[in-house]
Design an enzyme around this catalytic site. Structure first.
Site, PDB file in Angstrom:
ATOM      1  N   THR A 220       0.929  -1.193  -0.161  1.00 33.04           N
ATOM      2  CA  THR A 220      -0.187   0.023   0.202  1.00 33.04           C
ATOM      3  C   THR A 220       0.672   1.210   0.112  1.00 33.04           C
ATOM      4  O   THR A 220       2.011   1.366   0.513  1.00 33.04           O
ATOM      5  CB  THR A 220      -0.761  -0.063   1.389  1.00 33.04           C
ATOM      6  OG1 THR A 220      -1.585  -0.984   1.109  1.00 33.04           O
ATOM      7  CG2 THR A 220      -1.531   1.376   1.557  1.00 33.04           C
ATOM      8  N   ILE A 249     -12.599  -5.450   1.151  1.00 33.56           N
ATOM      9  CA  ILE A 249     -12.203  -4.168   1.299  1.00 33.56           C
ATOM     10  C   ILE A 249     -11.188  -3.935   2.446  1.00 33.56           C
ATOM     11  O   ILE A 249     -11.706  -4.700   3.570  1.00 33.56           O
ATOM     12  CB  ILE A 249     -13.102  -3.211   1.285  1.00 33.56           C
ATOM     13  CG1 ILE A 249     -13.959  -3.279  -0.223  1.00 33.56           C
ATOM     14  CG2 ILE A 249     -12.770  -1.879   1.584  1.00 33.56           C
ATOM     15  CD1 ILE A 249     -15.362  -2.458   0.060  1.00 33.56           C
ATOM     16  N   THR A 271      -0.275   1.305   6.850  1.00 34.28           N
ATOM     17  CA  THR A 271      -0.091   0.154   5.792  1.00 34.28           C
ATOM     18  C   THR A 271       0.005  -1.259   6.597  1.00 34.28           C
ATOM     19  O   THR A 271       0.656  -1.032   7.564  1.00 34.28           O
ATOM     20  CB  THR A 271       1.039   0.409   4.738  1.00 34.28           C
ATOM     21  OG1 THR A 271       1.259  -0.721   4.076  1.00 34.28           O
ATOM     22  CG2 THR A 271       2.150   0.820   5.764  1.00 34.28           C
ATOM     23  N   GLY A 272      -0.575  -2.066   6.184  1.00 32.58           N
ATOM     24  CA  GLY A 272      -0.501  -3.373   6.903  1.00 32.58           C
ATOM     25  C   GLY A 272      -1.709  -4.328   6.615  1.00 32.58           C
ATOM     26  O   GLY A 272      -2.331  -4.224   5.679  1.00 32.58           O
ATOM     27  N   TRP A 273      -1.917  -5.224   7.664  1.00 29.34           N
ATOM     28  CA  TRP A 273      -3.061  -5.887   7.557  1.00 29.34           C
ATOM     29  C   TRP A 273      -4.275  -5.428   8.095  1.00 29.34           C
ATOM     30  O   TRP A 273      -4.739  -5.167   8.977  1.00 29.34           O
ATOM     31  CB  TRP A 273      -2.734  -7.142   8.507  1.00 29.34           C
ATOM     32  CG  TRP A 273      -3.515  -8.412   8.426  1.00 29.34           C
ATOM     33  CD1 TRP A 273      -4.706  -8.632   7.720  1.00 29.34           C
ATOM     34  CD2 TRP A 273      -3.212  -9.748   9.055  1.00 29.34           C
ATOM     35  NE1 TRP A 273      -5.105  -9.770   7.857  1.00 29.34           N
ATOM     36  CE2 TRP A 273      -4.529 -10.490   8.488  1.00 29.34           C
ATOM     37  CE3 TRP A 273      -2.350 -10.274   9.563  1.00 29.34           C
ATOM     38  CZ2 TRP A 273      -4.076 -11.830   8.852  1.00 29.34           C
ATOM     39  CZ3 TRP A 273      -2.302 -11.452   9.996  1.00 29.34           C
ATOM     40  CH2 TRP A 273      -3.256 -12.536   9.492  1.00 29.34           C
ATOM     41  N   GLY A 274      -5.137  -4.939   7.038  1.00 30.08           N
ATOM     42  CA  GLY A 274      -6.286  -4.065   6.995  1.00 30.08           C
ATOM     43  C   GLY A 274      -7.266  -4.258   7.947  1.00 30.08           C
ATOM     44  O   GLY A 274      -7.913  -3.594   8.701  1.00 30.08           O
TER      45      GLY A 274
END
Length: 352
Positions: A220, A249, A271-274
């Site tokens: 991201t 999403i 940014t990362g594991w949403g």
């Protein structure tokens, strides 16, 4: 006299200890250095190791991040708004196949590219976002169009694509987003998924459909900026998670989770594991700690990231406050990141 000397000694000792405990300002905050930053960017966090990076690819990443910073800085120096700077900067990253956004977006389980993006204006808390778009060359511009040309904050799927076309944005054929590296990444993810078994009972790990592949979620891009008028803005753009299913999403387009900006506190892009950023409402939580508890941007960012990590999430974030102080914490092996100061000094980093 001796009492005064004793007090003086304790004071000096406390000062020395405080000095030793300060965090490196290049990764957290400029509050101690007196440096004023006007822009911070990220290009994703994750298992980024120097041992697995070729010199050529490392140079390519650094060049792309530097170009992005130079682009946004030029906008600010020319008197444009922080929103303009964020959009222009993210365009550079979206147009590069190196990052999981725009041209370099990862593939879903069905072999498609579904992108998310958000932008927010810290001066008035206006925001716009798109999710699951498939034909918009620069999703960050679509997010801004939603904010400025509609009465809504968020649009998704075919409707968002249609709106972007009517708003005059550049529309491309879905084949534009194809890159061999991302396609190979999907095949690898599918193959690894096929070797996993779903276990609903016992002590073995349960694999929930569509939520695994934690190593395939990074890349991201995001930007936070402070313009000449003291206004903050934040933007985030992503292709999401490789092999994602069922219209998944992430946090990037969700205002307050992956993206947030408020002149009173800070501009933040994550940014990362949403899934964990959504559950922890990371971006707004940082702003709230600053607003309600008076914490600095570095302390608030670290506290919220640590809280999310306890749930099992990983990744990083960038944050910039109204005074030009920054934070760039992450709990992974690396995070593509860069900063530029008010006097134009650029610093780009990749590894921990």
């Amino acid at each position: 006299m001796f009492k005064n000397l004793h007090i003086l000694g304790l004071t000096l000792l406390c000062a020395m200890l405080a000095s030793c405990s300060q965090t490196d300002s290049s990764n957290t905050s400029s509050a101690d250095s007196g440096t004023k930053y006007v822009m911070v960017i990220h290009g994703g966090a994750g298992t980024i190791l120097k041992s697995t990076m070729t010199p050529e690819k490392e140079a390519a990443y650094k060049a792309a991040l530097t170009k992005a910073l130079e682009t946004g800085y030029a906008a600010i120096k020319n008197g444009k708004t922080s929103l303009d700077a964020v959009e222009a900067t993210i365009h550079v990253l979206e147009d590069s196949p190196l990052f999981n956004a725009g041209k370099g977006a990862v593939f879903t389980h069905d072999g498609k590219n579904e992108m998310d993006a958000a932008i927010m204006d810290g001066s008035n808390l206006k925001a716009g976002s798109v999710a699951g778009v498939t034909v918009i060359k620069n999703p960050i511009s679509a997010a801004r169009a939603v904010m400025e040309k509609s009465e809504h904050v968020m649009m998704a799927g075919a409707g968002a694509d249609k709106f972007a076309k009517q708003a005059g944005l550049e529309i491309v054929d879905p084949s534009y987003f194809f890159t061999q590296e991302r396609w190979d990444g999907l095949q690898k993810a599918i193959k690894e998924d096929s070797t996993k078994s779903v276990l609903d009972h016992g002590n073995k790990k349960t694999y929930k459909l569509g939520t695994e592949n934690k190593d395939y979620k990074f890349g991201t891009v995001g930007c936070v900026a402070l313009d000449n008028k003291g206004n903050l803005a934040a933007g985030t753009s992503t292709g999401g998670m490789t092999n994602k299913k069922f219209g998944r999403i992430g946090d990037a387009p969700i205002i307050g989770s992956g993206t947030y900006a408020n002149n009173a506190t800070a501009a933040i892009s994550c940014t990362g594991w949403g899934e964990f950023y959504i559950r922890s409402v990371v971006a707004h939580d940082i702003s709230a700690l600053m607003e309600y508890k008076g914490l600095g941007v570095a302390e608030a960012s670290k506290m919220v990231l640590d809280k999310m990590a306890k749930l099992g999430g990983d990744g990083g974030l960038i944050a910039l406050d109204k005074k030009g102080n920054i934070a760039m914490p992450f709990n992974t092996e690396g995070m593509y990141r860069g900063t530029i100061t008010a006097d134009g000094k650029i610093d780009v980093q990749i590894y921990k």
